[in-house]
Design an enzyme around this catalytic site. Sequence first.
Site, PDB file in Angstrom:
ATOM      1  N   ALA A 260       0.632  -1.146   0.094  1.00 33.65           N
ATOM      2  CA  ALA A 260      -0.108  -0.065  -0.054  1.00 33.65           C
ATOM      3  C   ALA A 260       1.004   1.284   0.056  1.00 33.65           C
ATOM      4  CB  ALA A 260      -0.788   0.155   1.304  1.00 33.65           C
ATOM      5  N   CYS A 261       1.906   1.303  -1.000  1.00 36.98           N
ATOM      6  CA  CYS A 261       2.685   2.491  -1.095  1.00 36.98           C
ATOM      7  C   CYS A 261       3.509   2.778   0.201  1.00 36.98           C
ATOM      8  CB  CYS A 261       2.021   3.644  -1.529  1.00 36.98           C
ATOM      9  SG  CYS A 261       0.379   3.441  -2.356  1.00 36.98           S
TER      10      CYS A 261
END
Length: 407
Positions: A260-261
Amino acid sequence: MAEKLVVVGQGRAGLPLAMRAVEAGFRVVGVDVDEWRVKRLNAGEPCAGDVGEADLAAAHASGRYRASADYADAAGFDVCVVTLPVPLRDGAPDLGFLRSAAERLAPLVRPGVTVVLESTTYPGTTEEFLRPLLEAGSGLRAGEDFHLGHSPRRAEPGSRRWRLGNTPKVVSGVDSASLTKVGDFYGRLVRDTVPVSSPRVAELCALLESAFTHVNMALVNELSVFAGRLGVDVGEAVEAAGTKPFGHAVFTPTPDVDGACLPLDPSYVPWAVTRGTGRTFRLVEVANDVNRHMADHVVARLGLALNRRCRSIRGSRVFLLGLSPMEVAKALCRMGARVRAAEPDADDLLLPAGVELAEPTGGELARADAVVVLSGDDRFDYDRVQRTARFVLDTRGRCRGANVERL
Ligand SMILES: NC(=O)c1ccc[n+]([C@@H]2O[C@H](COP(=O)([O-])OP(=O)(O)OC[C@H]3O[C@@H](n4cnc5c(N)ncnc54)[C@H](O)[C@@H]3O)[C@@H](O)[C@H]2O)c1
């Protein structure tokens, strides 16, 4: 002749940067100590980041890109960007990759060149760690003889919308001339640059962005664990809250903390705060704890859903769309499920024992007792998943329908 850019590290951060710089007209050497990776890149096979074969082929066709495992090929650079990880080991940042790169780059630093660090790291790394190594090895002074700065990387893996070129880039320098040089360099690669007053601010900005994602993910993750018991569809509540046009950012529950980045270990931020202030960053530590347990929650939810269909995890065919976090696949294999998985970036991954890779064809999806959507990657066809699978546990909010349960 075109300016020479050296990108140190041809991984998920470095390779897309190298490709964008070739497009922008630079001669680029991508230096990476991984000879396997260098060989593949020079053979036109992308192996990291959102870089496809066509991108790499275009870079080779320009005659202005090559990868190399030899720092001698970095000689004569005008700009050098370092994109190496600074991982946490035993609770503290391991600066080993950065040290080794800095020591090899330093003799190549000439008057007038620009060096930029892109790694996500603690505030002070550029000025307290990288600068002295480059100065000692070159005999030159940063800010006087050469330019030095930090520019954190921002990436939304798998996103078609947000690419390097249209994502604003924070830039900094150890002095105003360095800031100008770093800003001018990135100004050729991205639409907007955001100058800040020092590398420390740029470094902290990256940590803040990471902590922001992490804490907000934990908020919806924990809510999703309780929402079922409250009899509320958390996905619907998240969507409704997302219509608030101010003071809100939408996060959906996900066990995939790494994908998720989050460009670094979430414990990094508390470490940096404790190092700088002696205090603990409780909020991030609690978020870390919540997020770490989400993989267990996914497995438990799948177990309950199969149970309602008079099946157990043991013996069930489970198809995973995406493999991150690996804990889900590992736990399912341990519990006796027959696990197959689709993962577009599988080249980079060490597959857990018992997991077989497969394309998410209609047949594969239809054969599975359950499909678990772990990835939100746009390369997957979520409509097909919903249409063909018997049951879908969707951790990414990409599917809808009577056969779909959302996390
Ligand atoms: N991946 C992302 O989307 C992302 C997003 C934001 C920030 N970042 C930051 O970017 C940095 C790099 O991350 P990444 O995801 O590209 O890592 P990565 O593991 O994908 O790539 C790192 C590469 O560096 C190479 N390498 C290691 N030591 C080297 C050395 N001494 N000289 C040359 N090459 C060397 C490795 O072989 C590897 O190919 C990290 O600090 C990360 O936090 C990454």
